[in-house]
Motif scaffolding. Structure first.
Motif, PDB file in Angstrom:
ATOM      1  N   LEU A  35       0.828  -1.195   0.000  1.00  0.00           N
ATOM      2  CA  LEU A  35       0.000   0.000   0.000  1.00  0.00           C
ATOM      3  C   LEU A  35       0.869   1.255   0.000  1.00  0.00           C
ATOM      4  O   LEU A  35       0.634   2.195  -0.772  1.00  0.00           O
ATOM      5  CB  LEU A  35      -0.950  -0.002   1.205  1.00  0.00           C
ATOM      6  CG  LEU A  35      -1.915   1.179   1.311  1.00  0.00           C
ATOM      7  CD1 LEU A  35      -2.791   1.243   0.072  1.00  0.00           C
ATOM      8  CD2 LEU A  35      -2.745   1.075   2.569  1.00  0.00           C
ATOM      9  N   LYS A  39       1.034   4.061  -2.977  1.00  0.00           N
ATOM     10  CA  LYS A  39       0.703   5.445  -2.650  1.00  0.00           C
ATOM     11  C   LYS A  39       1.870   6.384  -2.947  1.00  0.00           C
ATOM     12  O   LYS A  39       1.681   7.462  -3.518  1.00  0.00           O
ATOM     13  CB  LYS A  39       0.298   5.556  -1.183  1.00  0.00           C
ATOM     14  CG  LYS A  39      -1.087   5.009  -0.890  1.00  0.00           C
ATOM     15  CD  LYS A  39      -1.321   4.812   0.582  1.00  0.00           C
ATOM     16  CE  LYS A  39      -1.841   6.016   1.259  1.00  0.00           C
ATOM     17  NZ  LYS A  39      -2.164   5.747   2.693  1.00  0.00           N
ATOM     18  N   CYS A 111      -3.203   4.906  -8.222  1.00  0.00           N
ATOM     19  CA  CYS A 111      -4.217   5.216  -7.197  1.00  0.00           C
ATOM     20  C   CYS A 111      -5.281   4.118  -7.119  1.00  0.00           C
ATOM     21  O   CYS A 111      -5.707   3.740  -6.023  1.00  0.00           O
ATOM     22  CB  CYS A 111      -4.877   6.560  -7.500  1.00  0.00           C
ATOM     23  SG  CYS A 111      -3.855   7.984  -7.169  1.00  0.00           S
ATOM     24  N   ILE A 112      -5.714   3.637  -8.256  1.00  0.00           N
ATOM     25  CA  ILE A 112      -6.699   2.546  -8.262  1.00  0.00           C
ATOM     26  C   ILE A 112      -6.101   1.299  -7.631  1.00  0.00           C
ATOM     27  O   ILE A 112      -6.757   0.609  -6.836  1.00  0.00           O
ATOM     28  CB  ILE A 112      -7.199   2.280  -9.696  1.00  0.00           C
ATOM     29  CG1 ILE A 112      -8.054   3.448 -10.169  1.00  0.00           C
ATOM     30  CG2 ILE A 112      -7.965   0.969  -9.781  1.00  0.00           C
ATOM     31  CD1 ILE A 112      -8.423   3.405 -11.638  1.00  0.00           C
ATOM     32  N   ALA A 114      -3.747   1.228  -5.382  1.00  0.00           N
ATOM     33  CA  ALA A 114      -3.661   1.474  -3.942  1.00  0.00           C
ATOM     34  C   ALA A 114      -5.028   1.313  -3.278  1.00  0.00           C
ATOM     35  O   ALA A 114      -5.137   0.761  -2.176  1.00  0.00           O
ATOM     36  CB  ALA A 114      -3.096   2.867  -3.673  1.00  0.00           C
ATOM     37  N   ALA A 115      -6.072   1.771  -3.957  1.00  0.00           N
ATOM     38  CA  ALA A 115      -7.424   1.630  -3.392  1.00  0.00           C
ATOM     39  C   ALA A 115      -7.825   0.158  -3.299  1.00  0.00           C
ATOM     40  O   ALA A 115      -8.426  -0.269  -2.299  1.00  0.00           O
ATOM     41  CB  ALA A 115      -8.421   2.399  -4.249  1.00  0.00           C
ATOM     42  N   ILE A 116      -7.497  -0.623  -4.298  1.00  0.00           N
ATOM     43  CA  ILE A 116      -7.821  -2.052  -4.274  1.00  0.00           C
ATOM     44  C   ILE A 116      -7.071  -2.754  -3.146  1.00  0.00           C
ATOM     45  O   ILE A 116      -7.646  -3.553  -2.400  1.00  0.00           O
ATOM     46  CB  ILE A 116      -7.513  -2.694  -5.648  1.00  0.00           C
ATOM     47  CG1 ILE A 116      -8.515  -2.182  -6.681  1.00  0.00           C
ATOM     48  CG2 ILE A 116      -7.536  -4.219  -5.563  1.00  0.00           C
ATOM     49  CD1 ILE A 116      -8.173  -2.571  -8.109  1.00  0.00           C
ATOM     50  N   TRP A 118      -5.958  -1.350  -0.439  1.00  0.00           N
ATOM     51  CA  TRP A 118      -6.495  -0.858   0.828  1.00  0.00           C
ATOM     52  C   TRP A 118      -7.810  -1.570   1.170  1.00  0.00           C
ATOM     53  O   TRP A 118      -8.050  -1.925   2.322  1.00  0.00           O
ATOM     54  CB  TRP A 118      -6.709   0.642   0.733  1.00  0.00           C
ATOM     55  CG  TRP A 118      -7.275   1.250   1.974  1.00  0.00           C
ATOM     56  CD1 TRP A 118      -6.614   1.471   3.143  1.00  0.00           C
ATOM     57  CD2 TRP A 118      -8.610   1.715   2.159  1.00  0.00           C
ATOM     58  NE1 TRP A 118      -7.474   2.041   4.053  1.00  0.00           N
ATOM     59  CE2 TRP A 118      -8.706   2.194   3.473  1.00  0.00           C
ATOM     60  CE3 TRP A 118      -9.732   1.757   1.339  1.00  0.00           C
ATOM     61  CZ2 TRP A 118      -9.872   2.729   3.987  1.00  0.00           C
ATOM     62  CZ3 TRP A 118     -10.895   2.298   1.850  1.00  0.00           C
ATOM     63  CH2 TRP A 118     -10.953   2.757   3.164  1.00  0.00           C
ATOM     64  N   VAL A 119      -8.669  -1.792   0.165  1.00  0.00           N
ATOM     65  CA  VAL A 119      -9.955  -2.441   0.405  1.00  0.00           C
ATOM     66  C   VAL A 119      -9.760  -3.900   0.822  1.00  0.00           C
ATOM     67  O   VAL A 119     -10.411  -4.376   1.769  1.00  0.00           O
ATOM     68  CB  VAL A 119     -10.860  -2.344  -0.852  1.00  0.00           C
ATOM     69  CG1 VAL A 119     -12.038  -3.305  -0.753  1.00  0.00           C
ATOM     70  CG2 VAL A 119     -11.334  -0.930  -1.054  1.00  0.00           C
ATOM     71  N   ARG A 121      -7.067  -5.324   2.051  1.00  0.00           N
ATOM     72  CA  ARG A 121      -6.077  -5.525   3.099  1.00  0.00           C
ATOM     73  C   ARG A 121      -6.726  -5.982   4.401  1.00  0.00           C
ATOM     74  O   ARG A 121      -6.146  -6.760   5.155  1.00  0.00           O
ATOM     75  CB  ARG A 121      -5.289  -4.243   3.309  1.00  0.00           C
ATOM     76  CG  ARG A 121      -4.073  -4.419   4.144  1.00  0.00           C
ATOM     77  CD  ARG A 121      -3.324  -3.133   4.191  1.00  0.00           C
ATOM     78  NE  ARG A 121      -1.908  -3.405   4.030  1.00  0.00           N
ATOM     79  CZ  ARG A 121      -0.967  -2.528   4.191  1.00  0.00           C
ATOM     80  NH1 ARG A 121      -1.297  -1.290   4.431  1.00  0.00           N
ATOM     81  NH2 ARG A 121       0.274  -2.853   4.044  1.00  0.00           N
TER      82      ARG A 121
END
Length: 122
Positions: A35, A39, A111-112, A114-116, A118-119, A121
């Motif tokens: 992550l 980022k 960014c996408i 990182a969002a995936i 994060w979700v 994780r």
């Protein structure tokens, strides 16, 4: 005109290659935390795209004789007679904008990603 566009592309691509090398090394150093890696890559790539955008904005104001493109064109010897220098700067501006747009796409992908991460994780 094709040679001018080719040389401008080579100049900007080489600079972007060095910037991407640095960004990849930072991301590699942070690869223990996926992550954080994504980022930081997104932030650095957004910064890279912003710098390219600033170069594109300022390119028409530059002295054409102080650009690397002018040097690669043998200080104008390879240009047709009475070639307007504003066209050289316009080619540079368009090239910087094209690479700034590519940097924006790479930033969005990071960014996408990182969002995936994060979700999922947890």
């Amino acid at each position: 005109m094709d040679r001018i566009e080719y040389l401008a592309d080579v100049i900007v691509r080489r600079g972007c290659g060095f910037a991407l090398l640095a960004i990849c090394m930072v991301m590699l150093g942070l690869s223990h935390d996926l992550l954080l890696c994504l980022k930081s890559g997104a932030i650095l790539e957004a910064l890279h795209g912003s710098v390219l955008g600033l170069f594109a904005y300022n390119a028409p104001k530059w002295n054409h004789k102080s650009t690397e493109l002018w040097v690669l064109l043998n200080k104008g010897a390879d240009l047709p007679p009475n070639y307007p220098p504003e066209l050289l700067l316009e080619v540079l501006r368009k090239t910087y904008l094209r690479y700034a747009e590519m940097a924006g796409v790479v930033t969005l992908v990071l960014c996408i990603g990182a969002a995936i991460v994060w979700v999922f994780r947890g």
